[in-house]
Scaffold this active site. Structure first.
Site, short mmCIF file in Angstrom:
data_model
loop_
_atom_site.label_atom_id
_atom_site.label_comp_id
_atom_site.label_asym_id
_atom_site.label_seq_id
_atom_site.Cartn_x
_atom_site.Cartn_y
_atom_site.Cartn_z
N ARG A 64 -3.11 -10.49 4.76
CA ARG A 64 -3.15 -10.44 2.90
C ARG A 64 -2.08 -9.97 2.70
NH1 ARG A 64 -6.16 -7.52 -0.50
NH2 ARG A 64 -7.63 -7.61 -1.40
N LYS A 78 1.00 -1.27 -0.28
CA LYS A 78 0.12 0.16 0.14
C LYS A 78 0.81 1.00 -0.12
CE LYS A 78 -4.69 -1.86 1.18
NZ LYS A 78 -5.46 -3.00 2.42
N1 PMM Z 1 -7.13 -4.72 0.91
C1 PMM Z 1 -7.55 -4.01 -0.53
C2 PMM Z 1 -8.51 -5.00 -0.60
N2 PMM Z 1 -9.27 -5.39 0.33
N3 PMM Z 1 -9.62 -6.95 2.45
C3 PMM Z 1 -9.59 -6.74 2.98
N4 PMM Z 1 -10.13 -7.44 4.77
N5 PMM Z 1 -8.39 -5.79 4.00
C4 PMM Z 1 -7.37 -5.26 3.01
O1 PMM Z 1 -6.91 -4.22 3.21
C5 PMM Z 1 -7.93 -5.17 1.48
C6 PMM Z 1 -9.71 -5.97 1.51
C7 PMM Z 1 -6.96 -3.52 -1.64
O2 PMM Z 1 -5.78 -4.24 -1.65
P1 PMM Z 1 -4.96 -4.68 -3.14
O3 PMM Z 1 -6.11 -3.61 -4.24
O4 PMM Z 1 -4.11 -5.20 -3.12
O5 PMM Z 1 -6.40 -5.79 -3.50
#
Ligand code: PMM
Length: 287
Positions: A265, A225
């Site tokens: 994640r 991020k």
């Molecule tokens: N961040 C993203 C997408 N989904 N879900 C959860 N539970 N927590 C997060 O911090 C989160 C998420 C955005 O990141 P990406 O674009 O790399 O998927």
């Protein structure tokens, strides 16, 4: 080790004695770190299989980008992107979760094989979500969220970010319980980067114990991020590119495991597997 975990996990995950590592699989043309990677569902399935081989405990499949400024996608398009991928991974024996704010996508994805619903809006984006999840009886991630990606950056205003995020998350958890979702099914997530400036994220990471003290399993999504990119800016001030943020992400995974979070994640699975093993040993004081 006795980590808190939600009920309803697949058998393969019950014996995992460390912080879980969730592999990110975004089937989107515009996610911030991996958008546009796949031209068809089979490519995405192959990628999920590769993440699993690297050690991912399960694969989080999403069809709608949540990158700041991202536009919404229709439910139909979202389901066209994710369902075939979840079916393919399920057929390969790989556990999956669905990353969605849409109740109907949550339902269709669980039918296709997903065992967990990851809702970045904590039930705020779709008024049907809690009811659907309660009926599905699957684990449910309630993330802290203040608004859609199109305008979330303007909502990053806090007095004490930790207290406010905990209070707002608590209100969503209470609403989920009232709607019939089981207490044992809930996982909480402070939502790093969602309506949060860099220092809000660091303050939250500095207070992971406060999230653990709620008694709910905690999930953290820091991977690649922007707040990592800005921390690692060059001397000339340019933000560290997205594809060079994995070592720092791994460091956060290690510290999250040392703080006893349930799951991280991440995009770089192999690095985070090593990292959570280090963090777990660090916390226990033994291997
Ligand atoms: N961040 C993203 C997408 N989904 N879900 C959860 N539970 N927590 C997060 O911090 C989160 C998420 C955005 O990141 P990406 O674009 O790399 O998927």
């Amino acid at each position: 080790m006795n980590l808190r975990q939600p009920t309803g996990l697949p058998a393969a995950l019950l014996g995992v004695d460390r912080t879980l590592v969730i592999g990110v699989l975004n089937v989107t043309p515009d996610s911030f770190s991996d958008g546009g990677k796949f031209s068809n569902a089979q490519d995405a399935v192959e990628f999920g299989i590769a993440l699993h081989k690297q050690g991912a405990d399960f694969i989080d499949v999403g069809g709608e980008s949540t990158r700041p400024g991202a536009q919404r996608v229709s439910v139909g398009e979202e389901q066209r992107r994710v369902l075939e991928v979840i079916e393919g991974l399920t057929a390969a024996g790989i556990p999956t979760s669905i990353d969605t704010m849409h109740a109907s996508t949550a339902g269709a994805a669980v039918e296709a094989g997903a065992f967990l619903v990851n809702d970045v809006s904590g039930g705020l984006a779709d008024p049907q979500m809690f009811e659907v999840v309660a009926a599905l009886e699957v684990p449910y991630v309630v993330m802290h969220w203040r608004g859609h990606s199109t305008n979330m950056n303007s909502m990053a205003s806090y007095g004490d970010v930790v207290t406010e995020v905990l209070a707002e998350l608590g209100a969503r958890v209470d609403a989920a319980l009232t709607a019939g979702i089981s207490r044992d099914a809930i996982v909480i997530d402070p939502g790093l980067g969602f309506a949060k400036e860099a220092d809000h994220n660091w303050a939250i990471l500095n207070h992971l114990h406060a999230f653990n003290e709620t008694g709910y399993p905690v999930l953290i999504g820091a991977s690649r991020k922007r707040f990592i990119g800005s921390l690692l800016s060059s001397n000339e001030g340019s933000v560290r590119p997205v594809d060079q943020r994995d070592v720092a992400t791994d460091a956060i995974s290690a510290l999250a495991a040392a703080a006893d979070v349930w799951a991280v994640r991440v995009h770089d699975v192999a690095g985070s597997i090593d990292a959570v093993r280090v963090g777990g040993a660090w916390r226990r004081g033994k291997s």
